[in-house]
Design a protein around this motif. Structure first.
Motif, PDB file in Angstrom:
ATOM      1  N   GLU A   1      33.806   6.244  66.718  1.00  0.00           N
ATOM      2  CA  GLU A   1      35.534   6.107  67.558  1.00  0.00           C
ATOM      3  C   GLU A   1      36.226   6.506  66.460  1.00  0.00           C
ATOM      4  OE1 GLU A   1      39.229   2.702  69.325  1.00  0.00           O
ATOM      5  OE2 GLU A   1      37.282   2.030  68.686  1.00  0.00           O
TER       6      GLU A   1
ATOM      7  N   ARG B   1      41.988  12.546  61.309  1.00  0.00           N
ATOM      8  CA  ARG B   1      42.003  11.231  61.986  1.00  0.00           C
ATOM      9  C   ARG B   1      41.172  10.368  61.626  1.00  0.00           C
ATOM     10  NH1 ARG B   1      41.575  13.431  67.799  1.00  0.00           N
ATOM     11  NH2 ARG B   1      41.192  11.444  68.851  1.00  0.00           N
TER      12      ARG B   1
ATOM     13  N   ARG C   1      40.922   8.076  65.751  1.00  0.00           N
ATOM     14  CA  ARG C   1      42.086   7.423  66.640  1.00  0.00           C
ATOM     15  C   ARG C   1      42.997   8.199  67.172  1.00  0.00           C
ATOM     16  NH1 ARG C   1      47.097   6.636  61.754  1.00  0.00           N
ATOM     17  NH2 ARG C   1      48.768   6.171  64.187  1.00  0.00           N
TER      18      ARG C   1
END
Length: 268
Positions: free
Chosen positions: A61, A42, A63
């Motif tokens: 972070e 990801r 996705r």
């Protein structure tokens, strides 16, 4: 007639909220239904040096909604007389971190889950830190899970290692975390960096922490229903490959943070 300035005037035009109720659910269903490559990672965003109150910090972070913020503090005098250095790890979930059914904030079950995550975090980070260089001292790491969209522990491991490096702590290498899960069924495949829905349906989970420059595994954390040994070996190889692919992203984030710090020091 004079206007009442104490009132907040609403918009001139409005639409009923029922028009937007199904939008988010439809998008989530499409994401869950759409097949993806089990070996695909990801997209990840990483940034170091965000918090001015901490000596080191990092934000990771993924996705799909996973957001982790980490702060680290350098060596402090330990209250006990232990000869070697100590690494203290804290893991907390924000009250709004989970979607749908989740542990009640402040409950005993949530405290136990946070304690287990902090223990796993310490297990993954200790081999990467040169604790022998900090006798009779302690290092502190605090991780806050802002949103849990899957693979939260792996993201926390990467963020904590970046925060320690950003704080100037001597390390052998960055600890990179990568999570996997196995989908149900006899032919269920292992998937890299599963999302929240994939983790809910998984019958087995695995989190790998690797020191890529040294090619050493710092932690392997697994749970789930029994699988053949060959399946776990395949998952481990897949997780190690994912850690190697994530490593350049984290290194570049630390280099950018160092350049920003040098530029800020040059202007003052």
């Amino acid at each position: 007639m004079p206007l009442d300035h104490r009132r907040v005037r609403g918009p001139e035009e409005s639409q009923p909220p029922e028009l937007w109720i199904g939008t988010g659910n439809e998008e989530e269903e499409e994401e869950e239904a759409s097949p993806r490559d089990p070996c695909a990672l990801r997209p990840l965003f990483a940034r170091a040096g965000l918090l001015s109150q901490a000596e080191g910090s990092a934000y990771v972070e993924l996705r799909g909604g996973t957001k982790v913020l980490c702060a680290a503090w350098g060596p402090r005098e330990a209250p006990d007389t232990a000869a070697g250095g100590r690494l203290l790890c804290e893991f907390r979930r924000a009250p709004f971190a989970g979607r749908g059914a989740r542990l009640r904030p402040g409950s005993a079950a949530e405290r136990d889950a946070e304690r287990d995550a902090a223990s796993a975090l310490r297990e993954a980070l200790e081999p990467a830190v040169r604790l022998s260089r900090y006798p009779r001292a302690r290092l502190a790491v605090s991780v806050l899970l802002l949103q849990d969209g899957g693979s939260a522990l792996a993201a926390a491991i990467s963020a904590a290692a970046m925060a320690l490096a950003d704080a100037g702590v001597e390390m052998y290498d960055l600890a990179v975390g990568c999570a996997l899960c196995r989908s149900p069924g006899p032919d269920g495949a292992w998937m890299l960096q599963p999302g929240e829905a994939e983790e809910r349906q998984a019958v087995a989970r695995l989190t790998v922490a690797l020191l890529p420059a040294l090619n050493q595994v710092s932690a392997v954390l697994g749970a789930g229903q029994g699988s053949p040994p060959d399946a776990w070996a395949q998952a481990l190889r897949l997780g190690l490959d994912g850690c190697h692919r994530l490593y350049p992203v984290l290194r570049q984030s630390l280099l950018r943070a160092a350049r920003r710090r040098d530029a800020a020091a040059a202007t003052t």
